[in-house]
Design an enzyme around this catalytic site. Sequence first.
Site, PDB file in Angstrom:
ATOM      1  N   ALA A  14     -25.114  37.449  24.161  1.00  7.78           N
ATOM      2  CA  ALA A  14     -25.606  36.401  23.262  1.00  7.78           C
ATOM      3  C   ALA A  14     -24.723  36.280  22.037  1.00  7.78           C
ATOM      4  CB  ALA A  14     -27.053  36.694  22.872  1.00  7.78           C
ATOM      5  N   ALA A  17     -19.800  33.088  22.894  1.00  2.09           N
ATOM      6  CA  ALA A  17     -19.516  32.555  24.230  1.00  2.09           C
ATOM      7  C   ALA A  17     -20.811  32.379  25.019  1.00  2.09           C
ATOM      8  CB  ALA A  17     -18.556  33.478  24.975  1.00  2.09           C
ATOM      9  N   PHE A 115      -2.484  30.835   9.477  1.00  5.23           N
ATOM     10  CA  PHE A 115      -2.685  32.130  10.129  1.00  5.23           C
ATOM     11  C   PHE A 115      -1.388  32.514  10.820  1.00  5.23           C
ATOM     12  CE2 PHE A 115      -6.952  34.199  11.305  1.00  5.23           C
ATOM     13  CZ  PHE A 115      -7.449  34.066  10.029  1.00  5.23           C
ATOM     14  N   ASP A 209     -19.063  46.788  28.656  1.00  2.91           N
ATOM     15  CA  ASP A 209     -19.923  47.007  29.842  1.00  2.91           C
ATOM     16  C   ASP A 209     -19.699  45.944  30.918  1.00  2.91           C
ATOM     17  OD1 ASP A 209     -21.025  48.838  28.079  1.00  2.91           O
ATOM     18  OD2 ASP A 209     -22.787  47.615  27.660  1.00  2.91           O
ATOM     19  N   GLN A 228      -4.925  44.557  21.275  1.00  4.82           N
ATOM     20  CA  GLN A 228      -4.375  44.137  19.986  1.00  4.82           C
ATOM     21  C   GLN A 228      -4.723  45.111  18.860  1.00  4.82           C
ATOM     22  OE1 GLN A 228      -5.687  40.317  17.796  1.00  4.82           O
ATOM     23  NE2 GLN A 228      -3.527  40.041  18.307  1.00  4.82           N
ATOM     24  N   HIS A 230      -4.793  45.198  14.887  1.00  5.36           N
ATOM     25  CA  HIS A 230      -4.770  44.275  13.745  1.00  5.36           C
ATOM     26  C   HIS A 230      -4.062  44.974  12.588  1.00  5.36           C
ATOM     27  CE1 HIS A 230      -6.095  41.658  10.537  1.00  5.36           C
ATOM     28  NE2 HIS A 230      -6.606  40.825  11.429  1.00  5.36           N
ATOM     29  N   LEU A 240     -12.343  45.727   9.280  1.00  7.25           N
ATOM     30  CA  LEU A 240     -11.307  44.697   9.227  1.00  7.25           C
ATOM     31  C   LEU A 240     -11.211  44.038   7.854  1.00  7.25           C
ATOM     32  CD1 LEU A 240      -9.396  42.915  11.104  1.00  7.25           C
ATOM     33  CD2 LEU A 240     -11.230  41.250  10.964  1.00  7.25           C
ATOM     34  N   GLU A 243      -7.117  38.459   8.422  1.00  8.14           N
ATOM     35  CA  GLU A 243      -5.785  37.872   8.298  1.00  8.14           C
ATOM     36  C   GLU A 243      -5.804  36.723   7.280  1.00  8.14           C
ATOM     37  OE1 GLU A 243      -3.820  37.510  12.037  1.00  8.14           O
ATOM     38  OE2 GLU A 243      -2.865  35.629  11.485  1.00  8.14           O
ATOM     39  N   ARG A 274       0.606  39.299  14.934  1.00  9.51           N
ATOM     40  CA  ARG A 274      -0.059  40.578  14.641  1.00  9.51           C
ATOM     41  C   ARG A 274       0.644  41.769  15.275  1.00  9.51           C
ATOM     42  NH1 ARG A 274      -6.440  38.920  15.278  1.00  9.51           N
ATOM     43  NH2 ARG A 274      -6.481  37.729  13.348  1.00  9.51           N
ATOM     44  N   HIS A 338      -8.368  46.355  17.719  1.00 10.86           N
ATOM     45  CA  HIS A 338      -9.140  45.184  17.290  1.00 10.86           C
ATOM     46  C   HIS A 338      -9.639  44.308  18.426  1.00 10.86           C
ATOM     47  CE1 HIS A 338     -10.374  41.853  14.789  1.00 10.86           C
ATOM     48  NE2 HIS A 338      -9.425  41.068  15.224  1.00 10.86           N
ATOM     49  N   GLU A 362     -14.557  37.103  25.075  1.00 20.23           N
ATOM     50  CA  GLU A 362     -13.636  38.240  25.026  1.00 20.23           C
ATOM     51  C   GLU A 362     -13.659  39.078  26.297  1.00 20.23           C
ATOM     52  OE1 GLU A 362     -13.537  40.299  21.287  1.00 20.23           O
ATOM     53  OE2 GLU A 362     -12.290  41.919  22.088  1.00 20.23           O
ATOM     54  N   ARG A 373      -2.758  37.961  21.072  1.00 18.81           N
ATOM     55  CA  ARG A 373      -3.600  36.836  20.652  1.00 18.81           C
ATOM     56  C   ARG A 373      -3.243  36.404  19.239  1.00 18.81           C
ATOM     57  NH1 ARG A 373      -8.477  36.321  17.606  1.00 18.81           N
ATOM     58  NH2 ARG A 373      -8.785  38.541  17.308  1.00 18.81           N
ATOM     59  N   SER A 378      -9.489  33.384  19.175  1.00 21.16           N
ATOM     60  CA  SER A 378     -10.535  33.992  19.981  1.00 21.16           C
ATOM     61  C   SER A 378     -11.868  33.270  19.792  1.00 21.16           C
ATOM     62  CB  SER A 378     -10.675  35.459  19.605  1.00 21.16           C
ATOM     63  OG  SER A 378     -11.795  35.971  20.233  1.00 21.16           O
TER      64      SER A 378
HETATM   65  C1  LIG Z   1     -14.400  42.309  12.647  1.00 23.23           C
HETATM   66  C2  LIG Z   1     -13.906  41.214  13.541  1.00 23.23           C
HETATM   67  C3  LIG Z   1     -13.451  40.022  12.986  1.00 23.23           C
HETATM   68  C4  LIG Z   1     -12.978  39.008  13.815  1.00 23.23           C
HETATM   69  N1  LIG Z   1     -12.530  37.844  13.230  1.00 23.23           N
HETATM   70  C5  LIG Z   1     -12.107  36.842  14.030  1.00 23.23           C
HETATM   71  C6  LIG Z   1     -11.689  35.593  13.470  1.00 23.23           C
HETATM   72  O1  LIG Z   1     -11.755  35.380  12.264  1.00 23.23           O
HETATM   73  N2  LIG Z   1     -11.248  34.639  14.303  1.00 23.23           N
HETATM   74  C7  LIG Z   1     -11.201  34.805  15.663  1.00 23.23           C
HETATM   75  O2  LIG Z   1     -10.795  33.882  16.374  1.00 23.23           O
HETATM   76  N3  LIG Z   1     -11.613  35.975  16.217  1.00 23.23           N
HETATM   77  C8  LIG Z   1     -12.067  36.980  15.439  1.00 23.23           C
HETATM   78  N4  LIG Z   1     -12.477  38.155  16.016  1.00 23.23           N
HETATM   79  C9  LIG Z   1     -12.625  38.223  17.469  1.00 23.23           C
HETATM   80  C10 LIG Z   1     -13.888  37.450  17.886  1.00 23.23           C
HETATM   81  O3  LIG Z   1     -14.857  37.567  16.892  1.00 23.23           O
HETATM   82  C11 LIG Z   1     -14.467  37.973  19.195  1.00 23.23           C
HETATM   83  O4  LIG Z   1     -13.467  38.042  20.181  1.00 23.23           O
HETATM   84  C12 LIG Z   1     -15.573  37.033  19.700  1.00 23.23           C
HETATM   85  O5  LIG Z   1     -16.516  36.779  18.690  1.00 23.23           O
HETATM   86  C13 LIG Z   1     -16.243  37.604  20.928  1.00 23.23           C
HETATM   87  O6  LIG Z   1     -17.338  36.805  21.262  1.00 23.23           O
HETATM   88  P1  LIG Z   1     -18.103  36.983  22.636  1.00 23.23           P
HETATM   89  O7  LIG Z   1     -19.159  35.938  22.655  1.00 23.23           O
HETATM   90  O8  LIG Z   1     -17.121  37.002  23.745  1.00 23.23           O
HETATM   91  O9  LIG Z   1     -18.728  38.441  22.564  1.00 23.23           O
HETATM   92  P2  LIG Z   1     -19.641  39.183  21.459  1.00 23.23           P
HETATM   93  O10 LIG Z   1     -19.901  38.354  20.265  1.00 23.23           O
HETATM   94  O11 LIG Z   1     -19.023  40.513  21.270  1.00 23.23           O
HETATM   95  O12 LIG Z   1     -21.038  39.337  22.212  1.00 23.23           O
HETATM   96  C14 LIG Z   1     -21.204  40.198  23.303  1.00 23.23           C
HETATM   97  C15 LIG Z   1     -22.646  40.101  23.766  1.00 23.23           C
HETATM   98  O13 LIG Z   1     -22.793  40.809  24.988  1.00 23.23           O
HETATM   99  C16 LIG Z   1     -23.978  41.566  24.970  1.00 23.23           C
HETATM  100  N5  LIG Z   1     -23.818  42.703  25.896  1.00 23.23           N
HETATM  101  C17 LIG Z   1     -22.731  43.487  26.070  1.00 23.23           C
HETATM  102  N6  LIG Z   1     -22.971  44.432  27.003  1.00 23.23           N
HETATM  103  C18 LIG Z   1     -24.240  44.221  27.436  1.00 23.23           C
HETATM  104  C19 LIG Z   1     -25.076  44.867  28.390  1.00 23.23           C
HETATM  105  N7  LIG Z   1     -24.656  45.940  29.092  1.00 23.23           N
HETATM  106  N8  LIG Z   1     -26.324  44.395  28.571  1.00 23.23           N
HETATM  107  C20 LIG Z   1     -26.772  43.331  27.862  1.00 23.23           C
HETATM  108  N9  LIG Z   1     -26.022  42.685  26.933  1.00 23.23           N
HETATM  109  C21 LIG Z   1     -24.781  43.127  26.733  1.00 23.23           C
HETATM  110  C22 LIG Z   1     -24.122  41.975  23.511  1.00 23.23           C
HETATM  111  O14 LIG Z   1     -25.451  42.311  23.220  1.00 23.23           O
HETATM  112  C23 LIG Z   1     -23.669  40.697  22.812  1.00 23.23           C
HETATM  113  O15 LIG Z   1     -24.738  39.807  22.694  1.00 23.23           O
HETATM  114  C24 LIG Z   1     -12.946  39.188  15.212  1.00 23.23           C
HETATM  115  C25 LIG Z   1     -13.423  40.360  15.763  1.00 23.23           C
HETATM  116  C26 LIG Z   1     -13.866  41.372  14.945  1.00 23.23           C
HETATM  117  C27 LIG Z   1     -14.305  42.659  15.589  1.00 23.23           C
END
Ligand SMILES: Cc1cc2nc3c(=O)[nH]c(=O)nc-3n(C[C@H](O)[C@H](O)[C@H](O)COP(=O)(O)OP(=O)(O)OC[C@H]3O[C@@H](n4cnc5c(N)ncnc54)[C@H](O)[C@@H]3O)c2cc1C
Length: 555
Positions: A14, A17, A115, A209, A228, A230, A240, A243, A274, A338, A362, A373, A378
Amino acid sequence: MMEVRTHDILIVGAGLAGMRAAVAAAPGLDVAIVSKVHPLRSHSVAAQGGINAAISPKDSWEAHAFDTAKGSGYLGDQDAIEVMCQEGPADILELERLGAIFSRNEQGEIAQRPFGGAGYPRTCYAADRTGHALLHAMYEQLLKKGVFVYEEWYVLSLIVEDRICKGVIAMDVLRGELHAIEAKTVIFATGGYGRVYSSSTNAVINTGDGMSMAYRAGVPLMDMEFVQFHPTTLRETGILITEGARGEGGYLLNTLGDRFMSRYDPQKMELATRDFISRCEQQEIEEGRGVNGCVLLDLRHLGKKKIMERLPQIRQLAISFVGVDPIESPIPVRPGAHYSMGGIRTNAWCETELAGFYAAGECACVSVHGANRLGGNSLLETIVFGRRAGIRASEYVRTVKSVTLSSAPLQAERKKVERLLKHKNGERIGPLREELGAAMTDHLGIFRKRERMEQALRRIRDLRQRYENVYLEDRGKIFNTELTNALELGSLIDLAETIVIGAIAREESRGSHFRTEFPNRNDAGWLKHTLAYCTESGPRLEYAPVTITRFPPAG
Ligand SMILES: Cc1cc2nc3c(=O)[nH]c(=O)nc-3n(C[C@H](O)[C@H](O)[C@H](O)COP(=O)(O)OP(=O)(O)OC[C@H]3O[C@@H](n4cnc5c(N)ncnc54)[C@H](O)[C@@H]3O)c2cc1C
């Protein structure tokens, strides 16, 4: 009798993505989303610096695509890169209509900051809390659409029968019961695995996972060796510093007070990519020009007003975690783990090799980031490909009549959990996880060498054996976080192995993967994706071609 829950589309994850996929799913379908934490605690909420898109008339999606392909070390698939860069601008405007509040420029338009690796300032942002702004807007939409949320449910495995994905096995963490959740399609949006390193910018829940579950179900993981680092993270905590701090004009200094990037890349300076800046910093530190294992990020010349307006969160983080107010002093920073460029292999519609199973964000490798990246790409990936996964899954659902499940997958997972809980003594989870993180940090960092990686592999394989006999003190059902931590460690061990095996095999340097024995990029031998398949004896590697459309690999 097996208790079964049923949906048309089941989304695991949640973050941005997953929520974007849910919101994009066709009206009238039964859509549910599972998350091991409350949706707003997903790591997306921590994103700071911003989200890229060519929304200015002075910019173009082609220029964005070129920067992305070049930044990726030409390992990104250009069909997917084109989709992301072409569809990105409309997605940003849509986000705004959905309620995301972006920072504005003086003309009242969405503001954009420069950036790294970008030829134009195309990063849209909400101060330095972009992820927070976007995730909350998306959550409101989720509620509005009435999407059912399995909150604090932990997914253990995919249900695959006859090479078709039919749902997942999940544990209701509050009650400790395992259930089969049946679905015509499953979308994974489970995020990254940054926690495989001992120090990381990632939330503690980022244990990859979903990648591990897909891998175990026979879906290949792609380009896992590319991790990556950072360039600006805090030393003790790995927190973090965006950037965006350099995008707003911050300098990197060594102990002599030199802006050392002028020696490495006098043109781009602090806004090089990066991977490159991280290596330069590491070199400064290793050659004795660091400050307590760090370099310094100097923002003082930006002035109080700009720091308070554009970078309020990182000021607070620096004050709270290293006792430094960047208005008055430079922040000690160093490169830190990162982001996972690799992940579940998909095409540009988020389809995998497994019928009915999609991945986005991700956890997926679509692949827009290739070997490195660009910052801000992202968040864009989560939005563009989350939406596309929701659309494509909605179409697929209409072709599936019904799903029938046997009870075998649920029984298999129950046995697995019983096995984990059965030992009366033995090693605990915490130290094993620390050892794994240390092995990766020590041997799979910015500079990589064969012997050291082989050492890491031996340590990982030893940990896998010891993991079979771990001892859990908590045998209770209610909110047994020791059990979920144990399951997460299982995921991390799987992924560590794919990272190391892929990295040992790739005898070249490209993007984030830098081999000291092979310091150059080798397109003749290595312009190809690594695929890791799960076997009894560990990952089996295959290779696949990179899609090149309009940007032939250049220097
Ligand atoms: C500190 C930080 C700053 C960042 N800043 C930027 C930025 O400024 N710009 C940019 O482009 N990118 C940035 N990134 C990268 C970017 O934020 C992430 O790549 C992106 O938000 C990932 O989104 P996602 O929806 O793929 O996964 P996530 O937001 O990580 O969500 C994963 C979901 O999967 C669920 N999940 C996982 N395993 C299980 C399981 N076994 N059972 C049930 N649920 C599960 C979790 O509960 C969660 O809801 C940053 C990353 C970090 C760590």
